[in-house]
Design a protein around this motif. Structure first.
Motif, short mmCIF file in Angstrom:
data_model
loop_
_atom_site.label_atom_id
_atom_site.label_comp_id
_atom_site.label_asym_id
_atom_site.label_seq_id
_atom_site.Cartn_x
_atom_site.Cartn_y
_atom_site.Cartn_z
N GLU A 18 0.88 -1.13 -0.10
CA GLU A 18 0.08 0.02 0.14
C GLU A 18 0.93 1.20 -0.12
OE1 GLU A 18 -3.52 -0.02 2.51
OE2 GLU A 18 -2.94 -1.95 3.06
N VAL A 19 0.98 2.13 -1.05
CA VAL A 19 1.71 3.09 -1.35
C VAL A 19 1.66 4.30 -0.23
CG1 VAL A 19 2.57 4.97 -3.06
CG2 VAL A 19 1.91 2.56 -3.89
N ASP A 20 0.48 4.49 0.11
CA ASP A 20 0.07 5.39 0.94
C ASP A 20 0.81 5.17 2.43
OD1 ASP A 20 -1.26 6.81 -0.95
OD2 ASP A 20 -3.24 6.38 -0.21
N ILE A 21 0.69 4.09 2.79
CA ILE A 21 1.29 3.58 4.20
C ILE A 21 2.84 3.56 4.02
CG2 ILE A 21 1.37 1.64 5.71
CD1 ILE A 21 -1.50 1.15 4.97
N ALA A 22 3.08 3.22 3.06
CA ALA A 22 4.58 3.03 3.00
C ALA A 22 5.34 4.56 2.81
CB ALA A 22 5.15 2.43 1.49
N GLU A 23 4.61 5.55 2.21
CA GLU A 23 5.02 6.88 2.30
C GLU A 23 5.16 7.51 3.71
OE1 GLU A 23 2.89 8.80 -0.79
OE2 GLU A 23 4.29 7.87 -2.27
N ILE A 24 3.85 7.23 4.34
CA ILE A 24 3.72 7.74 5.65
C ILE A 24 4.86 7.09 6.53
CG2 ILE A 24 2.44 7.72 7.79
CD1 ILE A 24 -0.08 7.58 5.91
N LEU A 25 5.08 5.85 6.34
CA LEU A 25 6.25 5.41 7.50
C LEU A 25 7.54 5.94 6.97
CD1 LEU A 25 5.10 1.71 7.38
CD2 LEU A 25 5.18 2.99 9.39
N ASP A 26 7.88 6.03 5.78
CA ASP A 26 9.16 6.35 5.06
C ASP A 26 9.52 7.95 5.58
OD1 ASP A 26 11.39 5.95 2.90
OD2 ASP A 26 10.63 8.01 2.40
N ALA A 27 8.41 8.68 5.71
CA ALA A 27 8.41 10.13 5.95
C ALA A 27 8.65 10.29 7.50
CB ALA A 27 7.12 11.03 5.70
N TYR A 28 8.24 9.52 8.31
CA TYR A 28 8.50 9.37 9.67
C TYR A 28 9.73 8.92 10.22
CZ TYR A 28 4.12 11.10 11.63
OH TYR A 28 2.85 11.73 11.90
N PHE A 29 10.08 7.70 9.49
CA PHE A 29 11.51 7.25 9.61
C PHE A 29 12.48 8.04 9.21
CE2 PHE A 29 9.32 2.91 9.08
CZ PHE A 29 9.41 2.65 10.53
N GLN A 30 12.32 8.89 8.07
CA GLN A 30 13.39 9.82 7.73
C GLN A 30 13.44 11.08 8.67
OE1 GLN A 30 13.43 11.15 3.75
NE2 GLN A 30 12.53 9.36 2.80
N ARG A 31 12.31 11.64 9.12
CA ARG A 31 12.26 12.50 10.23
C ARG A 31 12.96 12.09 11.48
NH1 ARG A 31 6.76 14.98 12.18
NH2 ARG A 31 6.65 13.29 13.49
N GLU A 32 13.00 11.00 11.67
CA GLU A 32 13.73 10.22 13.13
C GLU A 32 15.26 10.08 12.69
OE1 GLU A 32 12.78 9.97 16.35
OE2 GLU A 32 11.16 11.05 15.64
N GLY A 33 15.86 10.13 11.42
CA GLY A 33 17.18 10.00 11.11
C GLY A 33 17.42 8.55 10.59
N PHE A 34 16.44 7.74 10.22
CA PHE A 34 16.51 6.56 9.84
C PHE A 34 16.80 6.73 8.26
CE2 PHE A 34 13.87 5.43 13.48
CZ PHE A 34 15.07 4.74 14.18
N ARG A 35 17.66 5.74 7.64
CA ARG A 35 17.76 5.56 6.31
C ARG A 35 16.55 4.42 5.87
NH1 ARG A 35 22.55 3.03 4.50
NH2 ARG A 35 22.77 1.93 6.49
N THR A 36 16.23 4.36 4.56
CA THR A 36 14.87 3.69 4.34
C THR A 36 15.15 3.16 3.10
OG1 THR A 36 13.41 5.35 3.47
CG2 THR A 36 13.28 4.85 5.86
N LEU A 37 14.63 1.94 2.80
CA LEU A 37 14.23 1.51 1.61
C LEU A 37 13.01 0.88 1.57
CD1 LEU A 37 17.49 -1.15 1.53
CD2 LEU A 37 17.02 1.09 0.06
N HIS A 38 12.26 0.89 0.37
CA HIS A 38 10.69 0.43 0.20
C HIS A 38 10.61 -0.60 -1.11
CE1 HIS A 38 6.44 1.06 -1.44
NE2 HIS A 38 6.37 0.28 -0.40
#
Length: 239
Positions: A18-38
């Motif tokens: 689900e793209v919307d959920i993935a984008e929300i998680l990605d944004a929150y993780f980046q804000r917390e200083g995590f690197r992400t892959l999806h």
């Protein structure tokens, strides 16, 4: 999708269709200083896991093709990368199945993204923090727990060591019980000692211990972990 955060920042792999959920998680993780892959499917997710070696996987259960349960089993067959399951399911059966198969935590949809981030921090603290006694080894018969390397293995009569394929939670439970053999530990003590930041319930501990027992038995250690009805569990080496 990736970020330009420092290469030392923890890397989180999000396997979610689900793209919307993935984008929300990605944004929150980046804000917390995590690197992400999806990625949006299990097969691609396993390829990314092998290529990039993330520090943690966020894994959706319901995906087309290879579902999250199948992907979790494949991840656990290859290593101990921490996994948090995402599920829209409300029944306990699928949650408990995930935990039995080695998931470190689960989160039900809809979720509060801030809570997801907090749970990720909690799991990473348990998986990345150095042991308080890095050189300490615990011995019980032919069973050895090395707290420095977070590994457990069984010594054969000829001196050959066979490593047990434990999840991080299973390792923590085994080490916790081995520090005080024969002492009965309540489920609350086990939760506080091994999953202090989690909101795990008693049946979650039961699920982890059930799988730990099976792995010990398969390795030739017999039924080391004994259930004390109405109280909790204890390690009984003379059984």
């Amino acid at each position: 999708m990736t970020t330009r955060l420092p290469s030392t920042a923890p890397l989180i792999l999000i396997i979610e269709d689900e793209v919307d959920i993935a984008e929300i998680l990605d944004a929150y993780f980046q804000r917390e200083g995590f690197r992400t892959l999806h990625c949006d499917n299990g097969q691609w997710g396993l390829q990314m896991l092998r290529q990039r070696r993330p520090d943690l996987v966020m894994l959706d259960i319901r995906m087309p093709g290879q579902n999250g349960i199948d992907v979790l089993q494949a991840i656990r067959a290859e290593g101990r990368t921490p996994v948090i399951m995402l599920t829209a399911l409300t029944d306990d059966v699928n949650k408990l199945l995930s935990l039995r198969l080695g998931a470190d935590d689960y989160i039900s949809k809809p979720f509060n993204p801030a809570e997801v981030v907090a749970r990720v921090h909690a799991v990473l603290r348990r998986s990345l923090a150095p042991s308080e006694a890095p050189e300490e080894r615990l011995h019980l018969g032919k069973l050895v727990v090395d707290q420095g390397s977070h590994s457990a293995f069984v010594m054969d009569d000829d001196g050959t060591a066979t490593q047990l394929p434990l999840t991080l939670t299973e390792f923590r439970l085994l080490a916790f019980l081995m520090r005080k053999p024969r002492r009965c530990m309540t489920r609350l003590e086990l939760i506080e000692g091994c999953l202090p930041e989690s909101d795990a319930l008693d049946r979650v501990i039961d699920s982890h211990l059930s799988k730990l027992r099976r792995k010990l038995s398969d390795a030739g250690c017999g039924q080391l972990i004994e259930t004390v009805r109405g109280v909790g569990y204890r390690l009984w080496p003379d059984r």
